[in-house]
Write a protein that holds these residues in place. Structure first.
Motif, PDB file in Angstrom:
ATOM      1  N   CYS A   4      38.569  31.493  66.260  1.00  0.00           N
ATOM      2  CA  CYS A   4      39.643  30.597  66.672  1.00  0.00           C
ATOM      3  C   CYS A   4      40.447  30.218  65.430  1.00  0.00           C
ATOM      4  O   CYS A   4      40.045  30.502  64.300  1.00  0.00           O
ATOM      5  N   TYR A   5      41.579  29.591  65.639  1.00  0.00           N
ATOM      6  CA  TYR A   5      42.431  29.196  64.514  1.00  0.00           C
ATOM      7  C   TYR A   5      41.656  28.349  63.513  1.00  0.00           C
ATOM      8  O   TYR A   5      41.766  28.544  62.302  1.00  0.00           O
ATOM      9  N   GLU A   6      40.844  27.415  64.003  1.00  0.00           N
ATOM     10  CA  GLU A   6      40.088  26.520  63.121  1.00  0.00           C
ATOM     11  C   GLU A   6      39.105  27.293  62.237  1.00  0.00           C
ATOM     12  O   GLU A   6      38.809  26.884  61.129  1.00  0.00           O
ATOM     13  N   ASP A   7      38.597  28.433  62.739  1.00  0.00           N
ATOM     14  CA  ASP A   7      37.663  29.250  61.958  1.00  0.00           C
ATOM     15  C   ASP A   7      38.329  29.893  60.748  1.00  0.00           C
ATOM     16  O   ASP A   7      37.669  30.158  59.748  1.00  0.00           O
ATOM     17  N   ILE A   8      39.624  30.173  60.849  1.00  0.00           N
ATOM     18  CA  ILE A   8      40.272  30.964  59.796  1.00  0.00           C
ATOM     19  C   ILE A   8      41.430  30.270  59.081  1.00  0.00           C
ATOM     20  O   ILE A   8      41.972  30.819  58.131  1.00  0.00           O
ATOM     21  N   LYS A   9      41.781  29.072  59.482  1.00  0.00           N
ATOM     22  CA  LYS A   9      42.965  28.419  58.903  1.00  0.00           C
ATOM     23  C   LYS A   9      42.872  28.245  57.395  1.00  0.00           C
ATOM     24  O   LYS A   9      43.881  28.339  56.697  1.00  0.00           O
ATOM     25  N   ASP A  10      41.677  28.012  56.864  1.00  0.00           N
ATOM     26  CA  ASP A  10      41.528  27.821  55.418  1.00  0.00           C
ATOM     27  C   ASP A  10      41.641  29.131  54.635  1.00  0.00           C
ATOM     28  O   ASP A  10      41.862  29.115  53.433  1.00  0.00           O
ATOM     29  N   LYS A  11      41.472  30.247  55.325  1.00  0.00           N
ATOM     30  CA  LYS A  11      41.572  31.565  54.680  1.00  0.00           C
ATOM     31  C   LYS A  11      43.005  32.087  54.653  1.00  0.00           C
ATOM     32  O   LYS A  11      43.298  33.063  53.969  1.00  0.00           O
ATOM     33  N   LEU A  12      43.885  31.453  55.420  1.00  0.00           N
ATOM     34  CA  LEU A  12      45.257  31.935  55.548  1.00  0.00           C
ATOM     35  C   LEU A  12      46.241  30.982  54.872  1.00  0.00           C
ATOM     36  O   LEU A  12      46.123  29.774  55.005  1.00  0.00           O
ATOM     37  N   ALA A  13      47.201  31.549  54.187  1.00  0.00           N
ATOM     38  CA  ALA A  13      48.241  30.739  53.535  1.00  0.00           C
ATOM     39  C   ALA A  13      49.465  30.679  54.443  1.00  0.00           C
ATOM     40  O   ALA A  13      50.512  31.236  54.141  1.00  0.00           O
ATOM     41  N   MET A  14      49.294  30.022  55.604  1.00  0.00           N
ATOM     42  CA  MET A  14      50.411  29.892  56.554  1.00  0.00           C
ATOM     43  C   MET A  14      50.171  28.685  57.437  1.00  0.00           C
ATOM     44  O   MET A  14      49.033  28.235  57.581  1.00  0.00           O
ATOM     45  N   ASP A  15      51.240  28.202  58.045  1.00  0.00           N
ATOM     46  CA  ASP A  15      51.079  27.072  58.948  1.00  0.00           C
ATOM     47  C   ASP A  15      50.666  27.556  60.337  1.00  0.00           C
ATOM     48  O   ASP A  15      50.680  28.744  60.631  1.00  0.00           O
ATOM     49  N   LYS A  16      50.297  26.602  61.158  1.00  0.00           N
ATOM     50  CA  LYS A  16      49.794  26.895  62.502  1.00  0.00           C
ATOM     51  C   LYS A  16      50.835  27.631  63.362  1.00  0.00           C
ATOM     52  O   LYS A  16      50.512  28.547  64.103  1.00  0.00           O
ATOM     53  N   ALA A  17      52.092  27.220  63.250  1.00  0.00           N
ATOM     54  CA  ALA A  17      53.161  27.846  64.046  1.00  0.00           C
ATOM     55  C   ALA A  17      53.314  29.321  63.693  1.00  0.00           C
ATOM     56  O   ALA A  17      53.479  30.163  64.588  1.00  0.00           O
ATOM     57  N   THR A  18      53.257  29.644  62.400  1.00  0.00           N
ATOM     58  CA  THR A  18      53.361  31.046  61.970  1.00  0.00           C
ATOM     59  C   THR A  18      52.189  31.853  62.509  1.00  0.00           C
ATOM     60  O   THR A  18      52.358  32.974  62.987  1.00  0.00           O
ATOM     61  N   PHE A  19      51.002  31.280  62.431  1.00  0.00           N
ATOM     62  CA  PHE A  19      49.807  31.957  62.959  1.00  0.00           C
ATOM     63  C   PHE A  19      49.992  32.297  64.432  1.00  0.00           C
ATOM     64  O   PHE A  19      49.853  33.442  64.835  1.00  0.00           O
ATOM     65  N   TYR A  20      50.322  31.295  65.246  1.00  0.00           N
ATOM     66  CA  TYR A  20      50.429  31.522  66.683  1.00  0.00           C
ATOM     67  C   TYR A  20      51.612  32.415  67.058  1.00  0.00           C
ATOM     68  O   TYR A  20      51.514  33.208  67.995  1.00  0.00           O
ATOM     69  N   ARG A  21      52.708  32.327  66.338  1.00  0.00           N
ATOM     70  CA  ARG A  21      53.856  33.201  66.605  1.00  0.00           C
ATOM     71  C   ARG A  21      53.439  34.667  66.415  1.00  0.00           C
ATOM     72  O   ARG A  21      53.768  35.537  67.230  1.00  0.00           O
ATOM     73  N   ASN A  22      52.684  34.944  65.360  1.00  0.00           N
ATOM     74  CA  ASN A  22      52.232  36.310  65.107  1.00  0.00           C
ATOM     75  C   ASN A  22      51.142  36.748  66.080  1.00  0.00           C
ATOM     76  O   ASN A  22      51.132  37.890  66.530  1.00  0.00           O
ATOM     77  N   ILE A  23      50.239  35.850  66.420  1.00  0.00           N
ATOM     78  CA  ILE A  23      49.177  36.167  67.386  1.00  0.00           C
ATOM     79  C   ILE A  23      49.794  36.541  68.737  1.00  0.00           C
ATOM     80  O   ILE A  23      49.364  37.493  69.382  1.00  0.00           O
ATOM     81  N   ILE A  24      50.815  35.803  69.166  1.00  0.00           N
ATOM     82  CA  ILE A  24      51.480  36.109  70.435  1.00  0.00           C
ATOM     83  C   ILE A  24      52.059  37.521  70.396  1.00  0.00           C
ATOM     84  O   ILE A  24      51.929  38.290  71.353  1.00  0.00           O
ATOM     85  N   LYS A  25      52.685  37.881  69.290  1.00  0.00           N
ATOM     86  CA  LYS A  25      53.239  39.230  69.135  1.00  0.00           C
ATOM     87  C   LYS A  25      52.130  40.276  69.216  1.00  0.00           C
ATOM     88  O   LYS A  25      52.266  41.302  69.884  1.00  0.00           O
ATOM     89  N   PHE A  26      51.000  40.022  68.549  1.00  0.00           N
ATOM     90  CA  PHE A  26      49.870  40.963  68.588  1.00  0.00           C
ATOM     91  C   PHE A  26      49.310  41.094  70.002  1.00  0.00           C
ATOM     92  O   PHE A  26      48.934  42.188  70.428  1.00  0.00           O
ATOM     93  N   GLU A  27      49.267  39.997  70.742  1.00  0.00           N
ATOM     94  CA  GLU A  27      48.774  40.057  72.118  1.00  0.00           C
ATOM     95  C   GLU A  27      49.743  40.835  73.004  1.00  0.00           C
ATOM     96  O   GLU A  27      49.321  41.637  73.847  1.00  0.00           O
ATOM     97  N   GLU A  28      51.038  40.621  72.823  1.00  0.00           N
ATOM     98  CA  GLU A  28      52.048  41.352  73.602  1.00  0.00           C
ATOM     99  C   GLU A  28      51.929  42.855  73.373  1.00  0.00           C
ATOM    100  O   GLU A  28      52.167  43.651  74.279  1.00  0.00           O
ATOM    101  N   GLU A  29      51.571  43.240  72.164  1.00  0.00           N
ATOM    102  CA  GLU A  29      51.452  44.660  71.805  1.00  0.00           C
ATOM    103  C   GLU A  29      50.037  45.213  72.011  1.00  0.00           C
ATOM    104  O   GLU A  29      49.747  46.338  71.624  1.00  0.00           O
ATOM    105  N   ASN A  30      49.156  44.413  72.607  1.00  0.00           N
ATOM    106  CA  ASN A  30      47.765  44.805  72.882  1.00  0.00           C
ATOM    107  C   ASN A  30      46.987  45.193  71.621  1.00  0.00           C
ATOM    108  O   ASN A  30      46.145  46.084  71.651  1.00  0.00           O
ATOM    109  N   ILE A  31      47.274  44.515  70.528  1.00  0.00           N
ATOM    110  CA  ILE A  31      46.517  44.705  69.294  1.00  0.00           C
ATOM    111  C   ILE A  31      45.371  43.697  69.250  1.00  0.00           C
ATOM    112  O   ILE A  31      44.281  44.001  68.797  1.00  0.00           O
ATOM    113  N   VAL A  32      45.639  42.495  69.731  1.00  0.00           N
ATOM    114  CA  VAL A  32      44.668  41.409  69.732  1.00  0.00           C
ATOM    115  C   VAL A  32      44.483  40.927  71.166  1.00  0.00           C
ATOM    116  O   VAL A  32      45.433  40.885  71.946  1.00  0.00           O
TER     117      VAL A  32
END
Length: 123
Positions: free
Chosen positions: A33-61
């Motif tokens: 989940c986001y909470e599991d990895i937020k400290d490993k990523l140098a990005m804000d929550k909005a950037t994370f979810y915006r990219n995750i949505i794109k990955f889900e749309e493309e069936n990568i995640v």
């Protein structure tokens, strides 16, 4: 699993944020989940979810919601089911094919909820 190949096949620009998210998910042996990895990523929550949505749309995640009301993500390597413990919220991947047949449907995965062996021993 080669991140560059995945993004090229889907015609997605590989930004630093996307690369960081995918590397984290690919290197994990369980859904995160986001909470599991937020400290490993140098990005804000909005950037994370915006990219995750794109990955889900493309069936990568793929993702699912657990009983702790958090959304968990994983790179789609193979279709599989998940077991979620209703006591400790531990999530386990089940790689055996689900033995459920529904007439007219193709079942790809199932989320099973119950009590894991560790919690049964303690209870």
């Amino acid at each position: 699993m080669n991140i560059e190949t995945i993004t090229q096949e889907k015609n997605i620009k590989l930004t630093n944020a996307r690369k960081a998210i995918l590397e984290t998910l690919v290197n994990s042996d369980k859904p995160l989940c986001y909470e599991d990895i937020k400290d490993k990523l140098a990005m804000d929550k909005a950037t994370f979810y915006r990219n995750i949505i794109k990955f889900e749309e493309e069936n990568i995640v793929s993702s699912f919601e657990s009983n702790d009301k958090k959304r968990y993500f994983e790179v789609q390597k193979t279709k599989h089911s998940h077991f979620i413990c209703t006591t400790c919220s531990k999530i386990e991947c089940i790689h055996s094919k689900p033995d459920l047949k529904l007439d007219g449907y193709q079942v790809d995965n199932i989320i099973i909820k119950g009590i894991c062996p560790n919690c049964l021993k303690e209870g």
